[in-house]
Design an enzyme around this catalytic site. Structure first.
Site, PDB file in Angstrom:
ATOM      1  N   HIS A 156      65.588  99.106  -8.698  1.00  0.00           N
ATOM      2  CA  HIS A 156      64.307  98.073  -9.072  1.00  0.00           C
ATOM      3  C   HIS A 156      64.067  97.490  -7.697  1.00  0.00           C
ATOM      4  O   HIS A 156      63.894  96.458  -7.449  1.00  0.00           O
ATOM      5  CB  HIS A 156      65.004  96.907 -10.126  1.00  0.00           C
ATOM      6  CG  HIS A 156      63.698  96.408 -10.583  1.00  0.00           C
ATOM      7  ND1 HIS A 156      63.639  95.978 -11.990  1.00  0.00           N
ATOM      8  CD2 HIS A 156      62.647  95.527 -10.247  1.00  0.00           C
ATOM      9  CE1 HIS A 156      62.529  95.364 -12.454  1.00  0.00           C
ATOM     10  NE2 HIS A 156      61.934  95.049 -11.224  1.00  0.00           N
ATOM     11  N   GLU A 160      59.791  96.007 -20.614  1.00  0.00           N
ATOM     12  CA  GLU A 160      59.664  94.596 -20.197  1.00  0.00           C
ATOM     13  C   GLU A 160      58.288  94.331 -20.712  1.00  0.00           C
ATOM     14  O   GLU A 160      57.519  94.810 -20.993  1.00  0.00           O
ATOM     15  CB  GLU A 160      59.454  94.715 -18.573  1.00  0.00           C
ATOM     16  CG  GLU A 160      60.514  94.795 -17.867  1.00  0.00           C
ATOM     17  CD  GLU A 160      60.144  94.779 -16.106  1.00  0.00           C
ATOM     18  OE1 GLU A 160      58.909  94.165 -16.136  1.00  0.00           O
ATOM     19  OE2 GLU A 160      60.526  95.429 -15.415  1.00  0.00           O
TER      20      GLU A 160
END
Ligand code: IFM
Length: 452
Positions: free
Chosen positions: A121, A348
């Site tokens: 990430h 998300e």
């Protein structure tokens, strides 16, 4: 009208990322990442904010896991910091760094929360960037070694491993616009980075399967409708180009299709990095695909004058992103048109809103945002999309990259002075949905039930 229900076994969680929450950047042998370097470079991050302390999750993870359990989540999506595990990106493993994730996974399992791991990430070890970063193939090869190391240690205890989070952002913001680390503005490098991120994914999935054959492996993409701002042919063309770059550049090769036409800014860029066998490698079968969804974009051609605003302005979040719940169903259906029965997760979805300092736990706008997006997720399920779970972004207020600590995405408020956590109404709301599997018909948040 009756409340709508999610299928049995639906996965409910919240998501975070290592650099955004962990802090402890110089502890237990962690190496420097590109976000350490970038955030400490004056002028790169708003307000000079860095991830040095962040939410101090590295030391407070037990409390954070206990909070999730009390809320009723059955899953947690987090990322591993490559430079904690391999401080210079390759070479000897830093056992102390890997141990942190080992403890985190054990803590989650002890609370019956399924760990969903993301390997990358955005926090590339700085040493690898110094050697060329994602525009060079060696970075993809180093990623495969890293993936194998993490999978060997954690694989048998986690629910899934995703290779890369939002490769589009890495290539576009990291190497084209330079708004994110490592801050390069080079279209050719962006196209090369995009390809090597996908090669890294292919090699990474192979390494995960070699080390942990039973662990589902996949990738996470950020997608959003790109709609023309008017019916002018140039706007239509511009919207198609944005759609190709954001929604198809990564998804299409992952499902065995060719790359779309290059974006206008990449015309003439060399594509020498594409080797025989790469497209087959990238299209390695997936076990799942994660979709991150926030908003849609109304695309105006740069060749046309700005449009005069007409009618009421659309509802927007604190990031100035349009609130467009229907887009979640649109992107899920678009993905499913290419991936068929492959399990999908919303990995998300969420929104930043300004905090009411008098009542930091009250966040009615976020509750409403989440409820409307969950409703859209149910629409997608009804239309046959094989959606298996939903992760709110984010568990905690955190370091929002180049925007620093200004935007607050957390369903849990963090006081950055004391690092105290405060459960927001949105967390209670999500917990109630997770526990019941049903979506309330309005935004009322029950204060009954956990957490106390
Ligand atoms: O905070 C980010 C996250 O790291 C990746 N997806 C979008 C979020 C909000 O901008």
């Amino acid at each position: 009208m009756e409340p709508r229900s999610f299928p049995d076994g639906f996965v409910w969680g919240a998501a975070t990322a290592s650099y955004q929450i962990e802090g402890a950047v110089r502890e237990d042998g962690r190496g420097e990442s590109i976000w350490d370097r970038f955030s400490h470079t004056p002028g790169r991050v708003r307000n000079g904010d860095t991830g040095d302390v962040a939410c101090d999750h590295y030391h407070r993870y037990r409390d954070d896991v206990a909070l999730m359990a009390r809320l009723g989540f059955n899953a947690y999506r987090f990322s591993v910091s490559w430079s904690r595990v391999l401080p210079t990106g390759t070479g000897a493993v830093n056992q102390a760094g890997l141990d942190f994730y080992d403890r985190l996974v054990d803590e989650l399992l002890a609370h019956e929360i399924a760990p969903f791991v993301t390997l990358y990430h955005w926090d590339l070890p700085q040493t690898l960037e110094d050697a060329g970063g994602w525009p060079v193939r060696a970075t993809a090869e180093a990623f495969a070694d890293y993936a194998g190391i993490v999978a060997a240690r954690l694989g048998s205890r986690v629910r899934s491993i995703a290779t890369i989070n939002e490769p589009w952002v890495v290539a576009d913001h990291g190497y084209r616009t330079g708004a994110h680390a490592p801050g390069r503005s080079d279209p050719g490098a962006a196209i090369a980075a995009a390809h090597h991120l996908l090669v890294a994914h292919g090699l990474g999935v192979q390494a995960i399967r070699a080390a942990a054959p039973a662990t589902p492996a996949g990738i996470v993409l950020n997608l959003g409708p790109q709609q023309p701002a008017s019916s002018h042919p140039l706007d239509l063309e511009a919207a198609c180009a944005e759609h190709d770059w954001l929604n198809r550049w990564f998804l299409d090769p992952l499902v065995g299709r060719a790359y779309p036409e290059p974006p206008w800014w990449a015309a003439g860029e060399a594509r020498g990095e594409l080797r025989d066998g790469d497209m087959e490698l990238i299209a390695v079968p997936l076990d799942f695909l994660g979709v991150n969804y926030y908003s849609r974009n109304r695309v105006r051609s740069p060749l046309l004058p700005p449009l005069e605003p007409a009618g009421d302005p659309p509802e927007r979040t604190g990031m100035d992103w349009e609130v467009y719940p229907a887009g979640l169903a649109e992107v899920l259906e678009f993905v499913a048109s290419r991936t068929g029965a492959l399990p999908l997760y919303i990995t998300e979805n969420g929104a930043a809103y300004p905090v009411d300092d008098a009542e930091p736990a009250r966040d009615p706008a976020r509750v409403s945002f989440l409820r409307r997006h969950l409703d859209a997720a149910l629409d997608a399920l009804e239309r046959g999309v094989p959606l298996r779970g939903y992760f709110a972004w984010s568990l905690l207020d955190n370091f929002e990259w180049a925007q620093g600590y200004g935007p607050r995405f957390g369903i849990i408020h963090v006081d950055y002075q004391t690092l105290e956590r405060r459960v927001r109404d949105s967390a209670r709301f999500m917990g109630a949905v997770a526990r019941s599997g049903r979506l309330p018909l309005d935004d009322v948040v029950s204060t009954a039930g956990p957490p106390a």
